[in-house]
Design a protein around this motif. Structure first.
Motif, PDB file in Angstrom:
ATOM      1  N   UNK A   1      -7.760  20.680   4.634  1.00 36.91           N
ATOM      2  CA  UNK A   1      -8.903  20.031   3.998  1.00 36.91           C
ATOM      3  C   UNK A   1     -10.179  20.551   4.655  1.00 36.91           C
ATOM      4  N   UNK A   2     -10.993  21.209   3.875  1.00 38.79           N
ATOM      5  CA  UNK A   2     -12.186  21.866   4.418  1.00 38.79           C
ATOM      6  C   UNK A   2     -13.333  20.905   4.664  1.00 38.79           C
ATOM      7  N   UNK A   3     -13.408  19.831   3.892  1.00 40.94           N
ATOM      8  CA  UNK A   3     -14.509  18.879   4.011  1.00 40.94           C
ATOM      9  C   UNK A   3     -14.258  17.975   5.219  1.00 40.94           C
ATOM     10  N   UNK A   4     -15.124  18.068   6.235  1.00 41.03           N
ATOM     11  CA  UNK A   4     -14.960  17.290   7.471  1.00 41.03           C
ATOM     12  C   UNK A   4     -15.053  15.799   7.219  1.00 41.03           C
ATOM     13  N   UNK A   5     -15.907  15.377   6.277  1.00 40.68           N
ATOM     14  CA  UNK A   5     -16.045  13.943   5.988  1.00 40.68           C
ATOM     15  C   UNK A   5     -14.751  13.361   5.461  1.00 40.68           C
ATOM     16  N   UNK A   6     -14.083  14.077   4.604  1.00 38.25           N
ATOM     17  CA  UNK A   6     -12.818  13.601   4.059  1.00 38.25           C
ATOM     18  C   UNK A   6     -11.739  13.621   5.136  1.00 38.25           C
ATOM     19  N   UNK A   7     -11.656  14.712   5.866  1.00 37.58           N
ATOM     20  CA  UNK A   7     -10.602  14.859   6.876  1.00 37.58           C
ATOM     21  C   UNK A   7     -10.737  13.850   7.996  1.00 37.58           C
ATOM     22  N   UNK A   8     -11.946  13.543   8.430  1.00 36.14           N
ATOM     23  CA  UNK A   8     -12.142  12.639   9.568  1.00 36.14           C
ATOM     24  C   UNK A   8     -12.225  11.191   9.176  1.00 36.14           C
ATOM     25  N   UNK A   9     -12.298  10.893   7.880  1.00 36.02           N
ATOM     26  CA  UNK A   9     -12.426   9.522   7.440  1.00 36.02           C
ATOM     27  C   UNK A   9     -11.095   8.850   7.588  1.00 36.02           C
TER      28      UNK A   9
ATOM     29  N   UNK B   1       0.141  14.533   7.143  1.00 34.00           N
ATOM     30  CA  UNK B   1       0.037  14.431   8.592  1.00 34.00           C
ATOM     31  C   UNK B   1       1.238  15.093   9.275  1.00 34.00           C
ATOM     32  N   UNK B   2       2.438  14.856   8.741  1.00 33.97           N
ATOM     33  CA  UNK B   2       3.645  15.414   9.347  1.00 33.97           C
ATOM     34  C   UNK B   2       3.782  16.913   9.138  1.00 33.97           C
ATOM     35  N   UNK B   3       3.303  17.406   8.009  1.00 33.11           N
ATOM     36  CA  UNK B   3       3.430  18.845   7.731  1.00 33.11           C
ATOM     37  C   UNK B   3       2.288  19.660   8.302  1.00 33.11           C
TER      38      UNK B   3
ATOM     39  N   UNK C   1       0.839  -1.202   0.000  1.00 37.87           N
ATOM     40  CA  UNK C   1       0.000   0.000   0.000  1.00 37.87           C
ATOM     41  C   UNK C   1       0.872   1.249   0.000  1.00 37.87           C
ATOM     42  N   UNK C   2       0.294   2.341  -0.479  1.00 41.77           N
ATOM     43  CA  UNK C   2       1.016   3.606  -0.592  1.00 41.77           C
ATOM     44  C   UNK C   2       0.352   4.629   0.315  1.00 41.77           C
ATOM     45  N   UNK C   3       1.093   5.115   1.298  1.00 36.42           N
ATOM     46  CA  UNK C   3       0.533   6.147   2.165  1.00 36.42           C
ATOM     47  C   UNK C   3       1.489   7.329   2.309  1.00 36.42           C
ATOM     48  N   UNK C   4       2.340   7.529   1.318  1.00 34.44           N
ATOM     49  CA  UNK C   4       3.331   8.607   1.405  1.00 34.44           C
ATOM     50  C   UNK C   4       2.675   9.984   1.469  1.00 34.44           C
ATOM     51  N   UNK C   5       1.662  10.210   0.662  1.00 33.24           N
ATOM     52  CA  UNK C   5       1.002  11.524   0.671  1.00 33.24           C
ATOM     53  C   UNK C   5       0.333  11.779   2.006  1.00 33.24           C
ATOM     54  N   UNK C   6      -0.361  10.770   2.523  1.00 32.18           N
ATOM     55  CA  UNK C   6      -1.042  10.949   3.808  1.00 32.18           C
ATOM     56  C   UNK C   6      -0.024  11.216   4.918  1.00 32.18           C
TER      57      UNK C   6
END
Length: 143
Positions: free
Chosen positions: A135-143, A127-129, A118-123
């Protein structure tokens, strides 16, 4: 060399200012600082939206790659499962005694399954930065 003398108090350049002039100078400085503050906030907001857009596009690319890898791993697991079923049938029937080459070949083919990379480099980068906050959309940010 020319010597500059300060003008006398009674000249026009040092006349006394009235309250109106002081208030007008204050108002102009106040407006300049306030408009500068608003312009900086607008510029920062535009920059944040650009960063959010780039991060989400990169995240979508990572998720697409993961989907392809999951599909490939599932196909590998299904093929491996069918080989294991055939191997078990060969062992149950006792035919492996007469056909040992087939037993070894089938055992070799089922020796392991494909690992899902799996690739999670962007996430992790977001997270680190601290750019997850962009991210303005709460559904996306909290998922």
């Amino acid at each position: 060399m020319e010597v500059h003398h300060h003008p006398h108090v009674d000249s026009d350049s040092h006349r006394k200012k009235n309250f109106k002039e002081y208030f007008l100078e204050f108002l102009m400085i106040f407006l300049a600082v306030t408009l500068g503050f608003f312009a900086e906030n607008i510029r920062e907001n535009i920059s944040d939206r650009g960063t959010e857009h780039a991060d989400l596009n990169s995240l979508i690319k990572n998720l697409t790659e993961d989907s392809v890898n999951i599909e490939s791993a599932l196909q590998s697991y299904q093929a491996n499962g069918m080989e294991i079923d055939s191997l078990m049938e060969l062992i149950k029937s006792g035919e492996y005694k007469n056909n040992q080459q087939t037993l070894y070949r089938m055992a070799y083919q089922t020796r392991g399954s494909k690992v899902f990379p799996y690739t999670n480099t962007t996430f992790q980068q977001m997270e680190n930065s601290g750019s997850l906050r962009l991210i303005r959309n709460d559904e996306i940010r909290n998922y």
